[in-house]
Each structure stands twice: as structure tokens, then as C-alpha cells.
Design a protein around this motif. Sequence first.
Motif, PDB file in Angstrom:
ATOM      1  N   ASP A 137       0.858  -1.181   0.000  1.00 38.65           N
ATOM      2  CA  ASP A 137       0.000   0.000   0.000  1.00 38.65           C
ATOM      3  C   ASP A 137       0.900   1.239   0.000  1.00 38.65           C
ATOM      4  OD1 ASP A 137      -1.412   2.303   1.208  1.00 38.65           O
ATOM      5  OD2 ASP A 137      -3.069   0.886   1.414  1.00 38.65           O
ATOM      6  N   PRO A 138       0.746   2.142  -0.984  1.00 38.65           N
ATOM      7  CA  PRO A 138       1.680   3.264  -1.095  1.00 38.65           C
ATOM      8  C   PRO A 138       1.653   4.207   0.102  1.00 38.65           C
ATOM      9  CG  PRO A 138      -0.209   3.575  -2.541  1.00 38.65           C
ATOM     10  CD  PRO A 138      -0.285   2.160  -2.026  1.00 38.65           C
ATOM     11  N   ARG A 139       0.525   4.296   0.801  1.00 38.29           N
ATOM     12  CA  ARG A 139       0.455   5.168   1.976  1.00 38.29           C
ATOM     13  C   ARG A 139       1.309   4.620   3.106  1.00 38.29           C
ATOM     14  NH1 ARG A 139      -5.916   4.620   1.781  1.00 38.29           N
ATOM     15  NH2 ARG A 139      -5.098   2.512   1.495  1.00 38.29           N
ATOM     16  N   GLU A 140       1.186   3.326   3.359  1.00 36.76           N
ATOM     17  CA  GLU A 140       1.984   2.706   4.424  1.00 36.76           C
ATOM     18  C   GLU A 140       3.468   2.717   4.070  1.00 36.76           C
ATOM     19  OE1 GLU A 140       0.969   1.736   7.322  1.00 36.76           O
ATOM     20  OE2 GLU A 140      -1.123   2.249   6.909  1.00 36.76           O
ATOM     21  N   ARG A 141       3.772   2.451   2.795  1.00 35.52           N
ATOM     22  CA  ARG A 141       5.164   2.456   2.360  1.00 35.52           C
ATOM     23  C   ARG A 141       5.791   3.832   2.552  1.00 35.52           C
ATOM     24  NH1 ARG A 141       7.549   4.342  -2.004  1.00 35.52           N
ATOM     25  NH2 ARG A 141       9.678   3.588  -2.305  1.00 35.52           N
ATOM     26  N   LEU A 156       6.799  13.159  -1.517  1.00 31.10           N
ATOM     27  CA  LEU A 156       5.526  12.466  -1.690  1.00 31.10           C
ATOM     28  C   LEU A 156       5.199  12.289  -3.175  1.00 31.10           C
ATOM     29  CD1 LEU A 156       2.936  11.231  -0.617  1.00 31.10           C
ATOM     30  CD2 LEU A 156       1.973  13.527  -0.418  1.00 31.10           C
ATOM     31  N   GLY A 157       5.384  13.346  -3.958  1.00 36.21           N
ATOM     32  CA  GLY A 157       5.125  13.243  -5.390  1.00 36.21           C
ATOM     33  C   GLY A 157       6.064  12.266  -6.071  1.00 36.21           C
ATOM     34  N   TRP A 158       7.339  12.324  -5.690  1.00 35.80           N
ATOM     35  CA  TRP A 158       8.341  11.421  -6.261  1.00 35.80           C
ATOM     36  C   TRP A 158       8.008   9.979  -5.925  1.00 35.80           C
ATOM     37  CZ3 TRP A 158      12.061  10.484  -9.561  1.00 35.80           C
ATOM     38  CH2 TRP A 158      13.017   9.499  -9.301  1.00 35.80           C
ATOM     39  N   ASP A 159       7.687   9.703  -4.678  1.00 35.40           N
ATOM     40  CA  ASP A 159       7.366   8.342  -4.274  1.00 35.40           C
ATOM     41  C   ASP A 159       6.093   7.837  -4.957  1.00 35.40           C
ATOM     42  OD1 ASP A 159       9.570   8.133  -2.700  1.00 35.40           O
ATOM     43  OD2 ASP A 159       8.504   7.696  -0.848  1.00 35.40           O
ATOM     44  N   THR A 160       5.111   8.719  -5.114  1.00 31.41           N
ATOM     45  CA  THR A 160       3.875   8.320  -5.785  1.00 31.41           C
ATOM     46  C   THR A 160       4.147   7.953  -7.239  1.00 31.41           C
ATOM     47  OG1 THR A 160       2.573   9.759  -4.343  1.00 31.41           O
ATOM     48  CG2 THR A 160       1.542   9.043  -6.396  1.00 31.41           C
ATOM     49  N   ALA A 161       4.964   8.758  -7.915  1.00 31.36           N
ATOM     50  CA  ALA A 161       5.296   8.475  -9.312  1.00 31.36           C
ATOM     51  C   ALA A 161       6.042   7.151  -9.442  1.00 31.36           C
ATOM     52  CB  ALA A 161       6.122   9.621  -9.896  1.00 31.36           C
ATOM     53  N   ARG A 162       6.970   6.904  -8.534  1.00 31.02           N
ATOM     54  CA  ARG A 162       7.716   5.638  -8.584  1.00 31.02           C
ATOM     55  C   ARG A 162       6.791   4.448  -8.329  1.00 31.02           C
ATOM     56  NH1 ARG A 162      13.102   5.013  -8.104  1.00 31.02           N
ATOM     57  NH2 ARG A 162      12.931   3.460  -6.439  1.00 31.02           N
ATOM     58  N   TRP A 163       5.875   4.605  -7.379  1.00 31.00           N
ATOM     59  CA  TRP A 163       4.947   3.504  -7.089  1.00 31.00           C
ATOM     60  C   TRP A 163       4.073   3.215  -8.308  1.00 31.00           C
ATOM     61  CZ3 TRP A 163      -0.249   2.403  -6.810  1.00 31.00           C
ATOM     62  CH2 TRP A 163      -0.608   1.266  -6.069  1.00 31.00           C
ATOM     63  N   LEU A 164       3.554   4.243  -8.945  1.00 28.37           N
ATOM     64  CA  LEU A 164       2.726   4.053 -10.138  1.00 28.37           C
ATOM     65  C   LEU A 164       3.526   3.391 -11.261  1.00 28.37           C
ATOM     66  CD1 LEU A 164       0.797   7.444 -10.128  1.00 28.37           C
ATOM     67  CD2 LEU A 164      -0.172   5.169  -9.713  1.00 28.37           C
ATOM     68  N   HIS A 165       4.776   3.811 -11.410  1.00 27.19           N
ATOM     69  CA  HIS A 165       5.637   3.203 -12.427  1.00 27.19           C
ATOM     70  C   HIS A 165       5.859   1.723 -12.128  1.00 27.19           C
ATOM     71  CE1 HIS A 165       9.752   3.245 -14.700  1.00 27.19           C
ATOM     72  NE2 HIS A 165       8.819   2.591 -15.352  1.00 27.19           N
TER      73      HIS A 165
END
Length: 234
Positions: A137-141, A156-165
Motif C-alpha cells: 500500500d503506497p500510503r503505508e510504504r 511524496l510526489g516522487w514516491d507516488t510516481a515511482r509507485w505508479l511506475h
Amino acid sequence: MGTGPIFIGGLSFSGKTPLRLMLASHPNIALTRRTKMWPRYYGRYGDLARPARFERCLADMLRDKHIRALAPDPQRIRREFWAGEPTYARLFALFHQHFAERLGKARWGDQLGFVERYAEPIFAAFPEARLIHMVRDPRERYAESVPPGRRRRGKLGWDTARWLHSVGLAARNRRRFPERYLVVRYEALVAQPEATLRAVCAFLDEPFAPAMLAPEGAGEGPPPTREERAAAPI
């Protein structure tokens, strides 16, 4: 019993380390970590069939502390490399095979963050390989990845983009390699470790080993990082 190499991928703080420690406790499986052979060396030196380029690549690899932690024998690697096809995948495999052999294990593998980017060349080089992609789960990560009081602008934006990728690659790779690619949720590993490990073993064509439920964590190379120490316990 399976014979191909095993790769554990996914982002940091997604459960790669706990799964590696569990699988490394299997009597047939040796797993390394943080060697980063594919992102650091793959294709960087041109055609390894040219001895000078091979020697440059090998010398650079042997300077890496995480690769040196595998206690490689350079002369044996040279001898066996030139006895077969001179490719990057074969060179990487020799380091891992020799390490597994020293541990008395029949099968080798590697934990590498974002290895999902290299699914195509890995499966081309190793048709029997299996890749396990850990997703959390990206929030917990994100919450676990940020030390208290040290939030950085843009993370936060960087991590979200990496998770989506990463999850996008998971979907693509599952479509392309359905028999060789498995996505495992960290939450499932935590909530149902035995059931999840049994499913992973079935995917790997390995018998379930109860020792995996109480991993010792020995023999994987260099000492764990802060992130790995934090992620290891289930």
C-alpha cells in the motif's frame, strides 16, 4: 524442483527483505542482495566478447563492496566465462552460482529494487527464471520510508510516481510473462505468512520448508542497512 534463478523486485519498504530472508532459509535457495549488477553494469561496456571490455567490466564489479562480499574467485570466473557465451547475464550468473555453491544451495537468486525494469532481458537470458514483485500500500510504504521530523519537499510526489511506475511494470510483465512473474502483496505476507509462502513455493516449483517461517538471515552478504533492519521483522 525448480532450477532457474529467482529475482525479488519492487520498491524499497515493500517487503523485499522479509521475503528474501524467508526464501534464503529454504534448503535449496541462496539469495543475495544489493549487488545491483543489472542497473550498474548491464550493457555498459559494449560487447563482452572483446577481452579488454570484459576485463574492464570484471574489474569494476570486483571493486564493488557488495559484490566482493560474495567472495568471488576472479580466476574461476574468467575461466568459466570464456567457456560459454560471453554475455552480461552469464557473467552475473557466475558470481551468484559460485556463492550458492559455497552455501551448499542448488539454486541462486538476487533481491534488487526495481528489477522489474529488466524483466525482458532477464527472461531472455534465463528462460527458467522466476521474478517475484513485492507491492505494498503506497500510503503505508511512504509513512515508513520517512524518518520522523525529516519530511522533504517533493518526496511524496516522487514516491507516488515511482509507485505508479512500479505497479505499471507489474501489470505489463504479468501479461507478457504470466508463468514466470508473480506479484505478492506485503500485506498478505504479514497477515498470512505460511499461506503466502506456500503460494510462492508453488510458483517457484519448490517444496514448502517450515524453516522459512523462522528465518535466520545469515549468509546473504554484507550487513543490513537501516532500511533493511526496519523492514525485516514481520
